[in-house]
Design a protein around this motif. Structure first.
Motif, PDB file in Angstrom:
ATOM      1  N   UNK A   1       0.766  -1.176  -0.076  1.00  0.00           N
ATOM      2  CA  UNK A   1      -0.111   0.055  -0.025  1.00  0.00           C
ATOM      3  C   UNK A   1       0.720   1.287  -0.144  1.00  0.00           C
ATOM      4  N   UNK A   2       0.508   2.212  -0.894  1.00  0.00           N
ATOM      5  CA  UNK A   2       1.339   3.436  -0.947  1.00  0.00           C
ATOM      6  C   UNK A   2       0.257   4.314  -0.632  1.00  0.00           C
ATOM      7  N   UNK A   3       0.768   5.400   0.405  1.00  0.00           N
ATOM      8  CA  UNK A   3       0.044   6.385   1.100  1.00  0.00           C
ATOM      9  C   UNK A   3       0.604   8.102   0.613  1.00  0.00           C
ATOM     10  N   UNK A   4      -0.028   8.874   0.320  1.00  0.00           N
ATOM     11  CA  UNK A   4       0.527  10.094   0.249  1.00  0.00           C
ATOM     12  C   UNK A   4      -0.437  11.164   0.807  1.00  0.00           C
ATOM     13  N   UNK A   5       0.126  11.905   1.831  1.00  0.00           N
ATOM     14  CA  UNK A   5      -0.802  12.984   2.318  1.00  0.00           C
ATOM     15  C   UNK A   5      -0.543  14.123   1.723  1.00  0.00           C
ATOM     16  N   UNK A   6      -1.591  15.056   1.810  1.00  0.00           N
ATOM     17  CA  UNK A   6      -1.259  16.546   1.492  1.00  0.00           C
ATOM     18  C   UNK A   6      -2.510  17.246   2.305  1.00  0.00           C
ATOM     19  N   UNK A   7      -2.524  18.675   2.140  1.00  0.00           N
ATOM     20  CA  UNK A   7      -3.738  19.656   2.603  1.00  0.00           C
ATOM     21  C   UNK A   7      -2.976  20.164   3.910  1.00  0.00           C
TER      22      UNK A   7
ATOM     23  N   UNK B   1       2.773   7.168   5.031  1.00  0.00           N
ATOM     24  CA  UNK B   1       2.875   8.196   4.277  1.00  0.00           C
ATOM     25  C   UNK B   1       4.160   9.028   4.602  1.00  0.00           C
ATOM     26  N   UNK B   2       4.142  10.040   4.113  1.00  0.00           N
ATOM     27  CA  UNK B   2       5.484  11.019   4.418  1.00  0.00           C
ATOM     28  C   UNK B   2       5.220  11.877   5.456  1.00  0.00           C
ATOM     29  N   UNK B   3       3.846  12.066   5.723  1.00  0.00           N
ATOM     30  CA  UNK B   3       3.367  13.219   6.556  1.00  0.00           C
ATOM     31  C   UNK B   3       3.076  14.687   6.015  1.00  0.00           C
ATOM     32  N   UNK B   4       2.271  15.417   6.477  1.00  0.00           N
ATOM     33  CA  UNK B   4       2.068  16.613   6.074  1.00  0.00           C
ATOM     34  C   UNK B   4       1.906  17.572   7.329  1.00  0.00           C
ATOM     35  N   UNK B   5       2.672  18.722   7.270  1.00  0.00           N
ATOM     36  CA  UNK B   5       2.739  19.467   8.520  1.00  0.00           C
ATOM     37  C   UNK B   5       1.626  20.317   8.828  1.00  0.00           C
ATOM     38  N   UNK B   6       0.789  20.481   9.630  1.00  0.00           N
ATOM     39  CA  UNK B   6       0.066  21.382  10.348  1.00  0.00           C
ATOM     40  C   UNK B   6       0.340  22.184  11.219  1.00  0.00           C
ATOM     41  N   UNK B   7       0.246  23.657  11.136  1.00  0.00           N
ATOM     42  CA  UNK B   7       0.735  24.631  12.062  1.00  0.00           C
ATOM     43  C   UNK B   7      -0.559  25.392  12.446  1.00  0.00           C
TER      44      UNK B   7
ATOM     45  N   UNK C   1       0.990  15.275  10.411  1.00  0.00           N
ATOM     46  CA  UNK C   1      -0.115  14.378  10.368  1.00  0.00           C
ATOM     47  C   UNK C   1       0.043  13.149   9.309  1.00  0.00           C
ATOM     48  N   UNK C   2       0.173  12.128   9.827  1.00  0.00           N
ATOM     49  CA  UNK C   2       0.360  10.884   8.768  1.00  0.00           C
ATOM     50  C   UNK C   2      -0.630  10.042   8.501  1.00  0.00           C
ATOM     51  N   UNK C   3      -0.770   9.509   7.376  1.00  0.00           N
ATOM     52  CA  UNK C   3      -1.792   8.348   7.194  1.00  0.00           C
ATOM     53  C   UNK C   3      -1.045   7.085   7.231  1.00  0.00           C
ATOM     54  N   UNK C   4      -1.809   5.734   7.414  1.00  0.00           N
ATOM     55  CA  UNK C   4      -1.041   4.545   7.427  1.00  0.00           C
ATOM     56  C   UNK C   4      -2.070   3.587   7.268  1.00  0.00           C
TER      57      UNK C   4
END
Length: 122
Positions: free
Chosen positions: A2-8, A113-119, A94-97
């Motif tokens: 499974x490949x996961x890519x976060x965004x947003x 996934x690689x993670x996406x930063x939320x500030x 934030x990561x999805x897995x």
């Protein structure tokens, strides 16, 4: 696999909202549970919400008090995390897995996934 890519992710003021996306692919992804985790600086990774792809079953860590909602778009093979009423303490990566079983334990998730930063600013 499974490949996961976060965004947003991004910068948002307190009280605002963000919707994170997790694009999921792989031959067997529909057999997995997709989970959202976060890791704040200096703190342990924590589970946020999960979704069983087959049956579209969702579950949450109670501490988020209904502010976060996990959902999916089956046509796009994408899992979302809608985050409302954000506070500075939500600042994290934030990561999805993907896990083969229903669990809130990160060790049971095989793919990340690689993670996406939320500030969240005050």
């Amino acid at each position: 696999q499974v490949e996961l890519v976060e965004s947003g992710g991004g910068l948002v003021q307190a009280g605002g909202s963000l919707r994170l996306s997790c694009a999921v692919s792989g031959r067997t992804f529909s057999r997995y549970h997709i989970g959202w985790f976060r890791r704040a600086a200096g703190k342990a990774r924590e589970f946020v919400a999960g979704l069983k792809w087959s049956g579209n079953i969702t579950y949450y860590e109670d501490s988020f008090k209904g502010r976060f909602t996990i959902s999916r778009d089956d046509a796009k093979n994408t899992v979302y995390l809608q985050m409302n009423s954000l506070i500075p303490e939500d600042t994290a990566v934030y990561y999805c897995a993907a896990s083969p079983v229903a669990t809130m334990r990160g060790v049971n998730y095989d793919y990340w996934g690689q993670g996406t930063q939320v500030t969240v600013s005050s």
